[in-house]
Write an enzyme that holds these catalytic residues in place. Structure first.
Site, PDB file in Angstrom:
ATOM      1  N   HIS A 267     -28.484  -0.137 -27.915  1.00 17.24           N
ATOM      2  CA  HIS A 267     -28.626   0.712 -26.468  1.00 17.24           C
ATOM      3  C   HIS A 267     -30.227   0.829 -26.058  1.00 17.24           C
ATOM      4  O   HIS A 267     -30.469   0.505 -25.096  1.00 17.24           O
ATOM      5  CB  HIS A 267     -28.325   2.207 -26.698  1.00 17.24           C
ATOM      6  CG  HIS A 267     -26.650   2.265 -27.311  1.00 17.24           C
ATOM      7  ND1 HIS A 267     -25.506   1.793 -26.611  1.00 17.24           N
ATOM      8  CD2 HIS A 267     -26.337   2.087 -28.796  1.00 17.24           C
ATOM      9  CE1 HIS A 267     -24.506   1.886 -27.490  1.00 17.24           C
ATOM     10  NE2 HIS A 267     -25.035   1.920 -28.800  1.00 17.24           N
TER      11      HIS A 267
HETATM   12  C1  BDR Z   1     -27.410   6.501 -28.289  1.00 15.10           C
HETATM   13  O1  BDR Z   1     -27.320   7.286 -29.111  1.00 15.10           O
HETATM   14  C2  BDR Z   1     -27.799   7.046 -30.489  1.00 15.10           C
HETATM   15  O2  BDR Z   1     -27.063   6.887 -31.596  1.00 15.10           O
HETATM   16  C3  BDR Z   1     -28.664   5.735 -30.070  1.00 15.10           C
HETATM   17  O3  BDR Z   1     -29.862   5.769 -30.773  1.00 15.10           O
HETATM   18  C4  BDR Z   1     -28.726   5.765 -28.751  1.00 15.10           C
HETATM   19  O4  BDR Z   1     -29.724   6.464 -28.359  1.00 15.10           O
HETATM   20  C5  BDR Z   1     -26.227   5.660 -27.831  1.00 15.10           C
HETATM   21  O5  BDR Z   1     -24.977   6.410 -27.623  1.00 15.10           O
END
Ligand code: BDR
Ligand code: CA
Length: 338
Positions: A267
């Site tokens: 992400h």
């Molecule tokens: C987001 O949530 C976190 O767990 C990850 O680092 C990312 O920023 C994805 O939903």
């Protein structure tokens, strides 16, 4: 060549070198990375730290999110150490969200926030709080000059904006990893983790009127690893490639299984890729609201994709990303690290 001509040529060279350096500095984006590392945050940090020609990283600011603040701050310092970029200060910020009960994602990122062995980095935190740093830096910045990459819950910036709303003028744009619409959520059926972890903070940032781009699950679930892509990073033969390959080999397992995907999303790294190569991504200007009512839709992002509400557009909502372009960029940049 007589002495006069030699001196004149030397001065000319000096002037042209100064102009070139000034132009290069102007082309570099002033950036603050606000983050809760987190496996994908660390990949994002390494990508950013490996890109000094484009990004002038003023600081990394940390927040509680994937794990507690002490661990996210330690992991941010680890990423800095792995990149050989101890010149970038790390400030620790808020240990908890604005209003809601804290939640963490150790089930996804591991108890230490990283699925690989960790240690205490040699260099410590910068003195003072991330919130004060944001206020002081944005207050002193030229108008619309600083970009913020928001890779976790938006608590630090929200606290800064509540205390000093005028700092909005120093911000060029905020690029957020957060939200979900077409894809569905990853922490509830409709909510994405970063917004669910502090929806009130996201609302404060939205209400500030700052230019916002959202990189939601809609796009990060299209920019997926494959074993060949991870192996290519491993094959770089340097420590950075091995570290990222080791992280990804563990981190993507759960998402691949849970969503039945052929690979896993990274992400937060898409935020940095968007800053480096915006042409790899596309989306649409929309009106966005974030729900903070208790109940089934707590933390849900509601982008008005078809403009049914006829409300002012307050974010660019990204839905498409060039996965191969992303991995080519990541591989090229990690190759520059040790
Ligand atoms: C987001 O949530 C976190 O767990 C990850 O680092 C990312 O920023 C994805 O939903
Ligand atoms: Ca994150």
């Amino acid at each position: 060549m007589n002495a006069f001509i030699r001196t004149a040529l030397r001065s000319l060279l000096l002037v042209s070198l100064t102009v070139t350096t000034a132009l290069a500095d102007e082309a570099r984006r002033d950036l603050i990375i606000d983050t809760d590392p987190g496996a994908d945050d660390v990949v994002a940090l390494l990508l950013a730290l490996a890109s000094p020609d484009e990004l002038n990283i003023r600081a990394i600011t940390t927040v509680a999110g994937n794990v507690r603040l002490e661990k996210t701050s330690r992991n941010a310092r680890l990423a800095r150490e792995w990149a050989g970029r101890e010149d970038v200060p790390v400030y620790a910020g808020s240990p908890r969200p604005l209003l809601r009960t804290p939640i963490y994602a150790a089930d996804i990122h591991g108890a230490e926030g990283l699925p690989i062995p960790v240690h205490e980095p040699a260099k410590g935190l910068a003195p003072g709080s991330a919130v004060t740093y944001l206020i002081d830096t944005l207050r002193a910045a030229p108008p619309k000059s600083v970009t913020i990459a928001m890779l976790g819950p938006q608590t630090n910036l929200a606290l800064a904006l509540i205390q000093a709303p005028e700092i909005v003028k120093g911000i060029k744009e905020v690029v957020v990893m957060g939200g979900a619409h077409f894809n569905g959520g990853n922490i509830t059926p409709v909510a994405e983790f970063n917004l669910y972890a502090d929806p009130h903070a996201a609302q404060v940032v939205l209400a500030s009127g700052v230019p916002l781009t959202y990189i939601p699950l809609d796009v990060t679930h299209k920019v997926l690893t494959s074993q060949a892509r991870i192996d290519k990073l491993q094959g770089l033969g340097n420590q950075a490639g091995k570290t990222v390959a080791d992280i990804l080999n563990e981190y993507v397992k759960r998402d691949m299984e849970h969503y039945g995907l052929s690979g896993g999303p990274i992400h937060d790294a898409s935020v940095i890729a968007y800053l480096l190569r915006p042409q790899l991504f596309s989306g649409r200007s929309v009106h966005l609201e974030v729900d903070s009512r208790e109940g089934l839709t707590f933390g849900q992002s509601v982008p008005d994709w078809y403009d049914g509400l006829q409300q002012p557009k307050n974010v660019t909502w990204i839905t498409e990303g060039d996965a191969q372009g992303f991995f080519d960029l990541l591989t090229e940049r990690l190759a520059k690290l040790r």
